[in-house]
Design a protein around this motif. Structure first.
Motif, PDB file in Angstrom:
ATOM      1  N   VAL A 257       0.860  -1.188   0.000  1.00 11.80           N
ATOM      2  CA  VAL A 257       0.000   0.000   0.000  1.00 11.80           C
ATOM      3  C   VAL A 257       0.892   1.232   0.000  1.00 11.80           C
ATOM      4  CG1 VAL A 257      -1.732   1.313   1.270  1.00 11.80           C
ATOM      5  CG2 VAL A 257      -1.854  -1.184   1.221  1.00 11.80           C
ATOM      6  N   GLU A 258       0.707   2.091  -1.003  1.00 10.53           N
ATOM      7  CA  GLU A 258       1.524   3.290  -1.104  1.00 10.53           C
ATOM      8  C   GLU A 258       0.695   4.565  -1.167  1.00 10.53           C
ATOM      9  OE1 GLU A 258       4.141   2.799  -4.407  1.00 10.53           O
ATOM     10  OE2 GLU A 258       5.228   1.113  -3.505  1.00 10.53           O
ATOM     11  N   SER A 259      -0.637   4.431  -1.239  1.00 12.73           N
ATOM     12  CA  SER A 259      -1.493   5.608  -1.350  1.00 12.73           C
ATOM     13  C   SER A 259      -2.902   5.252  -0.876  1.00 12.73           C
ATOM     14  CB  SER A 259      -1.544   6.092  -2.802  1.00 12.73           C
ATOM     15  OG  SER A 259      -2.240   5.156  -3.592  1.00 12.73           O
ATOM     16  N   PRO A 260      -3.744   6.250  -0.588  1.00 12.54           N
ATOM     17  CA  PRO A 260      -5.139   5.962  -0.239  1.00 12.54           C
ATOM     18  C   PRO A 260      -5.850   5.205  -1.359  1.00 12.54           C
ATOM     19  CG  PRO A 260      -4.584   8.223   0.341  1.00 12.54           C
ATOM     20  CD  PRO A 260      -3.428   7.687  -0.447  1.00 12.54           C
ATOM     21  N   GLU A 261      -5.495   5.511  -2.624  1.00 13.11           N
ATOM     22  CA  GLU A 261      -6.130   4.821  -3.744  1.00 13.11           C
ATOM     23  C   GLU A 261      -5.794   3.330  -3.742  1.00 13.11           C
ATOM     24  OE1 GLU A 261      -6.157   8.987  -4.276  1.00 13.11           O
ATOM     25  OE2 GLU A 261      -4.406   7.686  -4.033  1.00 13.11           O
ATOM     26  N   ASP A 262      -4.549   2.994  -3.382  1.00 19.45           N
ATOM     27  CA  ASP A 262      -4.166   1.582  -3.283  1.00 19.45           C
ATOM     28  C   ASP A 262      -5.060   0.860  -2.291  1.00 19.45           C
ATOM     29  OD1 ASP A 262      -2.130   1.881  -5.082  1.00 19.45           O
ATOM     30  OD2 ASP A 262      -0.539   1.993  -3.587  1.00 19.45           O
ATOM     31  N   LEU A 263      -5.288   1.482  -1.142  1.00 20.62           N
ATOM     32  CA  LEU A 263      -6.095   0.857  -0.100  1.00 20.62           C
ATOM     33  C   LEU A 263      -7.550   0.716  -0.543  1.00 20.62           C
ATOM     34  CD1 LEU A 263      -5.902  -0.317   2.715  1.00 20.62           C
ATOM     35  CD2 LEU A 263      -6.385   1.945   3.652  1.00 20.62           C
ATOM     36  N   LEU A 264      -8.090   1.741  -1.171  1.00 22.87           N
ATOM     37  CA  LEU A 264      -9.475   1.683  -1.650  1.00 22.87           C
ATOM     38  C   LEU A 264      -9.652   0.572  -2.683  1.00 22.87           C
ATOM     39  CD1 LEU A 264     -10.269   5.484  -1.981  1.00 22.87           C
ATOM     40  CD2 LEU A 264     -11.387   3.889  -0.417  1.00 22.87           C
ATOM     41  N   ASP A 265      -8.669   0.404  -3.551  1.00 22.92           N
ATOM     42  CA  ASP A 265      -8.756  -0.638  -4.572  1.00 22.92           C
ATOM     43  C   ASP A 265      -8.776  -2.036  -3.961  1.00 22.92           C
ATOM     44  OD1 ASP A 265      -8.819   1.234  -6.552  1.00 22.92           O
ATOM     45  OD2 ASP A 265      -6.706   1.043  -7.086  1.00 22.92           O
ATOM     46  N   LEU A 266      -8.191  -2.182  -2.773  1.00 24.40           N
ATOM     47  CA  LEU A 266      -8.132  -3.489  -2.124  1.00 24.40           C
ATOM     48  C   LEU A 266      -9.366  -3.800  -1.282  1.00 24.40           C
ATOM     49  CD1 LEU A 266      -4.382  -3.357  -1.030  1.00 24.40           C
ATOM     50  CD2 LEU A 266      -5.358  -4.895  -2.738  1.00 24.40           C
ATOM     51  N   LEU A 267     -10.213  -2.795  -1.079  1.00 19.77           N
ATOM     52  CA  LEU A 267     -11.415  -2.998  -0.261  1.00 19.77           C
ATOM     53  C   LEU A 267     -12.558  -3.495  -1.136  1.00 19.77           C
ATOM     54  CD1 LEU A 267     -11.203   0.123   2.080  1.00 19.77           C
ATOM     55  CD2 LEU A 267     -10.675  -2.253   2.637  1.00 19.77           C
ATOM     56  N   LEU A 268     -12.376  -4.671  -1.699  1.00 16.93           N
ATOM     57  CA  LEU A 268     -13.351  -5.248  -2.611  1.00 16.93           C
ATOM     58  C   LEU A 268     -14.376  -6.070  -1.849  1.00 16.93           C
ATOM     59  CD1 LEU A 268     -10.921  -6.420  -5.425  1.00 16.93           C
ATOM     60  CD2 LEU A 268     -12.315  -4.347  -5.386  1.00 16.93           C
ATOM     61  N   GLY A 269     -15.430  -6.468  -2.567  1.00 14.91           N
ATOM     62  CA  GLY A 269     -16.535  -7.176  -1.948  1.00 14.91           C
ATOM     63  C   GLY A 269     -16.141  -8.438  -1.216  1.00 14.91           C
TER      64      GLY A 269
END
Length: 300
Positions: A257-269
């Motif tokens: 994880v290097e950015s907030p976007e990285d974390l959001l992309d990993l919060l999948l269903g």
């Protein structure tokens, strides 16, 4: 190239379009009809752009039948929508066994305003991502193609030379290249929407910002970038897991994880409701915490 070779290639292209054609339907929602593909026998996958509204929807099959349809759900991140059309009774489109590659020849197949079959040809020009689609939203990967598409192609099929789907057309474009959502993402999203009525998105309750790690904190993997936690919501999953302001998130469920976007992309269903390992740097020490991913609601 000989005339015989050209004729062979031409026939293969026409055969590919013909193979996909029965599973490509017209979707009538807003004033100008768009397209959709049969995902399951009475289920159509299209884009929200093709709808424009949630009621008064119709699906027109290749044989001319016009059927009432209802919105089963849609995913705000990808813009994909799923329709139920009882009695459609059309076999779903075949999906390619292998993903597209840059340089592959491909065809977009759709329905015109009169429900006539229409096609466009090009190559797979770029495969990349993520593509931001709104605040905290992104499509993990998109295909960009030279195949020209007008608005009627929205929701249509993007197929390989055997007529098998490698993606779903959006009729959007970036720098002159049409954007296609890969089948691997589109079909997974459709399955989740059918199960839940929407794509489940995870919630942690933390705010973060990118941070560059100094040499002595990079560790054995030599990581230079990570996510600095600058806020933790009281009572949130992050709070319950023991995350603190000042922690540096290195990995989430084994992914860097290097950015907030990285974390959001990993919060999948498929992570919602699960305990997920989070590796954080706290001072000079690395800690591994377990956080139970919550589900993002309209209030989060």
């Amino acid at each position: 190239m000989s005339e015989t070779t050209l004729l062979t290639v031409s026939n293969q292209m026409a055969d590919a379009v013909a193979a996909a054609a029965p599973s490509v339907v017209q979707v009538q929602g807003r004033r100008r009809p768009a397209s959709g593909v049969v995902y399951a026998r009475d289920v159509v996958l299209t884009t929200a752009r093709a709808l424009g509204r949630e009621d008064g929807l119709r699906v027109r099959a290749h044989d001319g039948r016009a059927l009432e349809a209802e919105l089963a759900g849609w995913d705000p991140a990808t813009g994909l929508a799923v329709l139920r059309a009882p009695a459609l009774n059309i076999a779903p489109i075949a999906v390619a066994e292998s993903p597209a590659r840059v340089g592959h020849f491909a065809l977009a197949v759709a329905r015109s305003w009169s429900n006539a079959l229409t096609a466009s040809a090009g190559i797979v020009s770029v495969i990349g991502g993520p593509l931001p689609t709104g605040r905290g939203r992104a499509i993990d990967e998109v295909i960009r193609t030279t195949a020209p598409m007008h608005d009627g192609f929205a929701g249509g099929a993007f197929v390989d030379t055997s007529g098998r789907a490698i993606g779903l057309a959006t009729a959007a474009a970036i720098r002159g290249l049409a954007v296609v959502i890969p089948a691997s993402i589109a079909w997974k999203t459709a399955a989740t929407v059918l199960e839940h009525g929407r794509m489940k998105r995870g919630y942690l309750g933390l705010a973060g910002q990118p941070v560059r790690l100094p040499d002595r904190q990079r560790g054995a993997d030599g990581r230079q970038e990570a996510l600095l936690v600058v806020g933790v919501t009281a009572g949130s999953p992050a709070d319950a897991a023991g995350l603190l302001v000042g922690d540096v998130v290195l990995d989430f469920d084994g992914h860097p994880v290097e950015s907030p976007e990285d974390l959001l992309d990993l919060l999948l269903g498929d992570r919602v409701g699960r305990d997920v390992a989070v590796r954080v740097l706290r001072g000079a020490s690395v800690h591994e915490l377990a956080v139970r991913v919550g589900e993002r609601t309209q209030t989060h």
